[in-house]
Design a protein around this motif. Structure first.
Motif, short mmCIF file in Angstrom:
data_model
loop_
_atom_site.label_atom_id
_atom_site.label_comp_id
_atom_site.label_asym_id
_atom_site.label_seq_id
_atom_site.Cartn_x
_atom_site.Cartn_y
_atom_site.Cartn_z
N ASP A 5 -9.91 15.50 0.29
CA ASP A 5 -10.87 16.55 0.60
C ASP A 5 -10.26 17.86 0.13
O ASP A 5 -9.05 17.98 0.01
N PHE B 247 -10.02 27.88 7.06
CA PHE B 247 -9.78 26.90 6.01
C PHE B 247 -9.73 27.57 4.65
O PHE B 247 -10.64 28.33 4.32
N PRO B 248 -8.72 27.32 3.80
CA PRO B 248 -7.47 26.61 4.11
C PRO B 248 -6.47 27.54 4.78
O PRO B 248 -6.68 28.75 4.82
N ASP C 59 -8.04 16.92 9.29
CA ASP C 59 -8.27 17.65 8.05
C ASP C 59 -7.03 18.38 7.56
O ASP C 59 -7.03 19.61 7.42
N GLU D 174 -9.84 15.22 -6.55
CA GLU D 174 -10.57 15.21 -5.28
C GLU D 174 -11.69 14.19 -5.22
O GLU D 174 -11.89 13.51 -4.21
N GLY E 135 -7.32 14.83 3.27
CA GLY E 135 -8.09 15.52 4.31
C GLY E 135 -9.09 14.69 5.06
O GLY E 135 -9.20 14.78 6.28
N ASP F 80 -4.63 20.20 5.11
CA ASP F 80 -5.05 20.92 3.90
C ASP F 80 -3.92 21.54 3.10
O ASP F 80 -4.08 21.81 1.92
N THR F 81 -2.77 21.81 3.71
CA THR F 81 -1.68 22.47 2.99
C THR F 81 -0.36 21.77 3.30
O THR F 81 -0.12 21.40 4.45
N SER G 8 -7.01 19.32 -1.34
CA SER G 8 -6.25 18.27 -2.05
C SER G 8 -4.87 18.77 -2.47
O SER G 8 -4.48 18.68 -3.62
N ASP G 9 -4.12 19.30 -1.51
CA ASP G 9 -2.82 19.88 -1.84
C ASP G 9 -1.78 18.78 -2.09
O ASP G 9 -1.85 17.69 -1.51
#
Length: 345
Positions: free
Chosen positions: A34, A121-122, A77, A9, A53, A79-80, A37-38
């Motif tokens: 961000d 989030f997330p 953003d 990250e 992100g 995230d997943t 960080s998936d």
């Protein structure tokens, strides 16, 4: 024996680790990452998708050349990342734009954008094993959105408990389990009718991320009860808690060995791993690994022999031998490692 990929990250890159030598063999810049960080790998092992992100795109990496071959603009953003079992579609949850981007893996283009509700989030999501439905936890609105993956349209919204967090679907695709952080319970959804058929109190204060993992053969569901430092074990036949397993402080993530004999639990508060025997529901070992701080993904090798754990606060990945439950290597990577995936090819 394979390659492990680690998102870092704070240095905005991906470390590539040779599992045989436990050494970093490449470092791939991916953009301004961000939390969380998936990272996800396609079923054929040829491509990596990384959620970037802070720059609102997904980076696509070729696993043969360890190079970036595409950057795909998505929502705000991201995230997943979830990829369908046939490897054709990638779904990206966008926390700040409250939608899901659908990417065609062949063309690396967004083919649909689906509003899903006010996200938290997330935002966790899961595709049914047949690839036909996507279940999406909409934390701020206390429901689960169900998306048809053929039409990329919402076909149901299912009310659940307060602040739904993690989604797990049974291997036969018949049931979806949702951990609800504030009501401290698990909702059981029948995926045929899209209705809650049971609500299971877990006997404690769940707390984010309310992680869960299912053990198919033994029909058990493990739930992390973070604020009370134990794991709730649920019988998926009776939808009841059959055991509570004390572990370290703030358990937040799981990995199961391929033979389903052991569950490894990451305890953020103690920076260690609890090893649970799935037959006895007892902790048989505790392994110190370093500074955890919410590892989004741990990973186990396909043969079940090695577990890779990212240590965010110290910039390393710990390698655990699952036969001896001992650390056999500590690998320096970038700053702030969050997620690990393994390519067996």
């Amino acid at each position: 024996m394979g390659i492990a990929y680690v998102t870092n990250e704070d240095t905005d890159n991906v470390s590539v680790i040779d599992i045989k030598t436990h050494r970093v063999i490449a470092t791939i810049p991916v953009g301004n990452l961000d939390f969380p960080s998936d990272i996800e790998i396609t079923p054929d092992g040829k491509l990596l998708y990384v959620a970037v992100g802070n720059e609102n795109f997904v980076t696509v990496i070729d696993t043969k050349t360890h190079s970036v071959i595409a950057t795909v603009p998505v929502g705000l953003d991201p995230d997943t990342v979830v990829i369908t079992s046939d490897g054709k579609l990638a779904y990206i949850s966008n926390a700040d734009s409250d939608n899901v981007s659908v990417i065609d893996v062949k063309t690396h283009r967004v083919i649909a954008t689906i509003p899903v509700g006010d996200l938290d989030f997330p935002s966790d999501m899961e595709v049914t094993p047949d690839g036909e439905l996507l279940y999406f936890a909409v934390g701020n609105e206390n429901f689960v959105t169900v998306i048809d993956t053929k039409t990329q349209s919402i076909i149901a919204t299912v009310p659940v408990g307060r602040d739904p967090d993690t989604v797990v679907i049974t291997p036969d695709g018949k049931l979806a389990y949702i951990s609800n952080e504030i009501t401290n319970d698990v909702s059981v959804i029948d995926t045929k009718v899209h209705r809650v058929i049971a609500t299971i109190p877990v006997g404690g204060d769940i707390d984010r991320p309310g992680a869960m993992v299912i053990i198919p053969d033994s029909k058990l569901l493990y739930v992390a009860v973070g604020n009370d430092n134990f794991i709730g074990v649920i019988d998926t036949k009776t939808h009841s808690v059959i055991a509570t397993v004390p572990v370290g402080r703030n358990p937040i993530n799981f990995v199961i060995t391929p033979d389903e004999q052991f569950v490894y639990v990451a305890n953020e508060g103690d920076s260690n791993i609890s090893v649970i025997d799935t037959k006895t529901h007892l902790v048989i070992a505790t392994v110190f690994v370093g500074g955890l701080d919410i590892p989004i993904k741990m990973a186990i090798t396909p043969d079940g022999q090695l577990l890779y754990v990212p240590n965010h606060d110290v910039g390393t990945v710990t390698v655990i031998d699952t036969k001896t439950h001992s650390v056999i290597a500590t690998i320096p990577v970038g700053d702030g490692p969050r997620s690990v995936v393994i390519n067996p090819n």
